[in-house]
Design a protein around this motif. Structure first.
Motif, PDB file in Angstrom:
ATOM      1  N   ALA A   1       0.974  -1.276  -0.018  1.00 29.85           N
ATOM      2  CA  ALA A   1       0.026  -0.265  -0.009  1.00 29.85           C
ATOM      3  C   ALA A   1       0.583   1.337   0.280  1.00 29.85           C
ATOM      4  O   ALA A   1       0.781   1.930  -0.570  1.00 29.85           O
ATOM      5  N   GLU A   2       1.547   1.151   1.078  1.00 27.41           N
ATOM      6  CA  GLU A   2       2.746   2.521   0.959  1.00 27.41           C
ATOM      7  C   GLU A   2       3.327   2.962  -0.484  1.00 27.41           C
ATOM      8  O   GLU A   2       3.816   4.008  -0.718  1.00 27.41           O
TER       9      GLU A   2
ATOM     10  N   CYS B   1      -0.073   5.227  -0.342  1.00 30.07           N
ATOM     11  CA  CYS B   1      -1.576   4.678   0.459  1.00 30.07           C
ATOM     12  C   CYS B   1      -0.867   5.206   1.729  1.00 30.07           C
ATOM     13  O   CYS B   1       0.427   5.367   2.223  1.00 30.07           O
ATOM     14  N   THR B   2      -1.104   5.604   2.801  1.00 30.04           N
ATOM     15  CA  THR B   2      -1.405   5.553   4.179  1.00 30.04           C
ATOM     16  C   THR B   2      -1.799   4.498   4.870  1.00 30.04           C
ATOM     17  O   THR B   2      -3.094   4.499   5.081  1.00 30.04           O
TER      18      THR B   2
ATOM     19  N   THR C   1      -5.710   4.078   3.993  1.00 29.93           N
ATOM     20  CA  THR C   1      -6.096   5.194   3.612  1.00 29.93           C
ATOM     21  C   THR C   1      -5.444   5.750   2.211  1.00 29.93           C
ATOM     22  O   THR C   1      -3.904   6.160   2.315  1.00 29.93           O
ATOM     23  N   GLN C   2      -5.688   6.617   1.481  1.00 33.93           N
ATOM     24  CA  GLN C   2      -5.079   7.511   0.079  1.00 33.93           C
ATOM     25  C   GLN C   2      -6.261   8.507   0.114  1.00 33.93           C
ATOM     26  O   GLN C   2      -7.396   9.205  -0.307  1.00 33.93           O
TER      27      GLN C   2
ATOM     28  N   VAL D   1      -9.301   3.507   1.867  1.00 37.43           N
ATOM     29  CA  VAL D   1      -9.807   2.567   0.958  1.00 37.43           C
ATOM     30  C   VAL D   1     -10.474   0.701   1.752  1.00 37.43           C
ATOM     31  O   VAL D   1     -11.521   0.297   0.888  1.00 37.43           O
TER      32      VAL D   1
ATOM     33  N   LEU E   1      -7.166  -2.904  -3.739  1.00 31.05           N
ATOM     34  CA  LEU E   1      -5.546  -1.315  -4.720  1.00 31.05           C
ATOM     35  C   LEU E   1      -6.328  -1.725  -5.795  1.00 31.05           C
ATOM     36  O   LEU E   1      -5.101  -0.701  -6.548  1.00 31.05           O
TER      37      LEU E   1
END
Length: 322
Positions: free
Chosen positions: A249-250, A254-255, A267-268, A273, A316
């Protein structure tokens, strides 16, 4: 009228085919690299229900008879690549079409068409539609900024290997964007014309449908958009693959945060998400903020939270590169 009938029948076909991915989701096995579109070809016969019966003379071809449906089939001129009105196709016309992998078990089988090529002259080298599964780019000297590629080699989902050079004409579908060899990445769909010598002369590049692409090796090394992440994948006892949520994700910007009640929260920007609780619930969040349950396995081990590869790729919007 044909178009309206085509849309109605397509909805019924899609409803029947929806059971296939649902059944597949019940397996913990890692998803295979994408199979990509399947080609069918032959003469066209319009059916009363709006379907398109495509028949060719090769009875050894398991798809020598197929019925096509689709709500929004892309139809192009095989010579120019320009859009065509699909209803302008007539009974007896030769067409080439590419369909999704899901087909009904009926005889002849029925499938949802992705692309149809019409206006095919006799003895004409019909362009072919591919989905890129992997890319082997030209080796470049490590300088910055990197020089433009002069060639790249792509492997399609059907195993076809194409060497595309900077002498080929690269055009985007229906936009004026500049397309480069560097834009040919896993998950990209392309329509390819070849010259008399078999060299790629023109490539039409379709809009990319994914947020990126991911791959992993047998030793667990995970790459996102070609770059290795700092966490490895994990294999389960059932031979399924679990991917590290944070690492993947990162890499997409994304966080990832931890919540005691929800587990890993991805989250984005300001949008959530998905959330995934080890041993518990996995929930996606749509664009309207509504949550939906996702099938898969989530576990936490040595401080790393993992999620089933199929679930993570879906949440994702990632392409599984070979």
């Amino acid at each position: 009228m044909k178009k309206r009938l085509l849309q109605c029948v397509s909805l019924l076909l899609c409803a029947a085919l929806l059971t296939l991915p649902a059944l597949a989701a019940e397996s913990e096995s890692a998803p295979a690299a994408n199979q990509g579109p399947v080609r069918v070809w032959g003469t066209l016969t319009w059916l009363e229900d709006g379907g398109m019966l495509v028949q060719n003379s090769n009875e050894n071809d398991p798809l020598h008879e197929v019925i096509l449906h689709g709500e929004s089939i892309l139809c192009l001129d095989a010579v120019t690549g320009e859009p065509m009105d699909i209803t302008s196709l007539k009974d007896g016309d030769t067409i080439y079409a590419w369909v999704g992998n899901a087909m009904t078990m009926s005889l002849p089988p029925q499938a949802t068409a992705i692309l149809v090529l019409g206006n095919i002259p006799a003895d004409y080298g019909v362009p072919q539609f591919y989905e890129i599964s992997s890319v082997t780019p030209q080796a470049m000297i490590a300088i910055y900024p990197a020089p433009a590629l002069t060639w790249t080699e792509v492997t399609a989902t059907d195993g076809t290997v194409l060497k595309i050079t900077d002498e080929a004409e690269l055009t985007p579908y229906l936009t004026k964007n500049i397309v480069r060899l560097e834009d040919l990445i896993p998950g990209t769909r392309i329509l390819v014309w070849k010259d008399m010598d078999g060299a790629v002369s023109r490539v039409m590049v379709f809009p990319y449908d994914y947020a990126g692409y991911v791959s992993w090796t047998e030793d667990g090394t995970v790459s996102v958009n070609g770059a290795v992440v700092n966490q490895k994948a994990k294999t389960t006892d059932s031979d399924g693959t679990l991917l590290p949520i944070r690492g993947v994700a990162e890499a997409l910007g994304c966080t990832v945060q931890w919540d005691a009640e929800k587990g890993a929260v991805v989250t984005q920007g300001e949008r959530t998400v998905f959330t995934a609780m080890p041993g518990g619930t996995i929930q996606g969040v749509d664009a309207d903020g509504q949550t939906y349950a996702v099938y898969g396995t989530c576990l936490k081990e040595a401080g790393v939270t993992y999620l089933s590869s199929a679930a993570l790729l879906s949440l994702l919007d990632l392409y599984h590169a070979a």
